[in-house]
Scaffold this active site. Sequence first.
Site, PDB file in Angstrom:
ATOM      1  N   PRO A  32       0.818  -1.218   0.000  1.00 48.86           N
ATOM      2  CA  PRO A  32       0.000   0.000   0.000  1.00 48.86           C
ATOM      3  C   PRO A  32       0.854   1.273   0.000  1.00 48.86           C
ATOM      4  O   PRO A  32       0.341   2.358  -0.249  1.00 48.86           O
ATOM      5  CB  PRO A  32      -0.822  -0.112   1.288  1.00 48.86           C
ATOM      6  N   GLU A  39       1.626  -7.655   8.809  1.00 49.44           N
ATOM      7  CA  GLU A  39       1.682  -6.188   8.923  1.00 49.44           C
ATOM      8  C   GLU A  39       2.585  -5.576   7.865  1.00 49.44           C
ATOM      9  O   GLU A  39       2.581  -4.364   7.655  1.00 49.44           O
ATOM     10  CB  GLU A  39       2.162  -5.760  10.324  1.00 49.44           C
ATOM     11  N   ARG A  73      -2.821  -8.143 -20.698  1.00 52.45           N
ATOM     12  CA  ARG A  73      -3.680  -7.631 -21.781  1.00 52.45           C
ATOM     13  C   ARG A  73      -2.918  -6.818 -22.808  1.00 52.45           C
ATOM     14  O   ARG A  73      -3.411  -6.625 -23.919  1.00 52.45           O
ATOM     15  CB  ARG A  73      -4.793  -6.738 -21.214  1.00 52.45           C
ATOM     16  N   ASP A 124      -9.588   0.800 -25.378  1.00 52.47           N
ATOM     17  CA  ASP A 124      -9.869   0.798 -23.952  1.00 52.47           C
ATOM     18  C   ASP A 124      -9.612   2.166 -23.324  1.00 52.47           C
ATOM     19  O   ASP A 124      -8.764   2.923 -23.773  1.00 52.47           O
ATOM     20  CB  ASP A 124      -9.025  -0.260 -23.229  1.00 52.47           C
TER      21      ASP A 124
END
Length: 251
Positions: free
Chosen positions: A89, A116, A154, A169
């Site tokens: 994150p 963690e 992709r 896209d």
Amino acid sequence: MKFDIVTIFPKMVEAPLAEGIVGRAIERQLLDIRVHDLREFTTDRHRVVDDMPFGGGPGMVMKPEPLFKAVEKIAAERGRPGAVVLTSPDGPALTHATAERLRDLGHIVILCGRYEGVDERVRAHLATEEISIGDYVLSGGELPALVIVDAVARLVPGVVGDEQSVVRDTFATGLLDFPQYTRPAEFNGMAVPPVLLSGHHAEIERWRRREALRRTLERRPDLLTDATLSPDDRALLEELRRARPERSASE
Ligand code: JBZ
């Protein structure tokens, strides 16, 4: 394109990879994806991959040794990867530009974080970059790893059957998609826009471009700064801005 995914939950990533466009591309040998169980790189009887944080505090931290061993083995058997990505994150959020850059590297290792977090020496001396998939709390890096593989795969030529759909896209064109309809032409009193049934290809293209611009202006005006816009597009946008009802602060 080669991917190596290192995780304590191999089944969590193997099953989704076997399905859909990615599964098909693996069968066709356009993608070579290996999933590695981190516990296979432990040396103790209990195959421990985590430990208590130095300095105290709640939760557990991923030990560095198994992760370093896993990457060493992958490099020896499969060649030196172009990137070692740590799902985290703390990294910058994945973008289409990042997916293109990773595709161009040809071979990437993805380390899935858990607990963690991972020992800082993994971030500093093993991972070449950290990538997040967005600002929300997840339990680990397995779902982010799948998202990264899907977005990168992709962009590998041949993986998506219709190359046209890839270049159309959203994040390739820089605009949101135009509305799509299929049969029936009328459903429960709701009609398909007549222009789509008209057979006038030039008019259909113009309608679609206008609707893509309208939708982007309404929902993601931030995208318009970077989108490639023709003089016609700019004229359409001006028209749409003028015709747009004023929004009050509460809307
Ligand atoms: C990610 C410690 O393992 C984690 C936990 C949360 C998390 C990741 C890894 S990767 N969130 C994200 O991409 O946002």
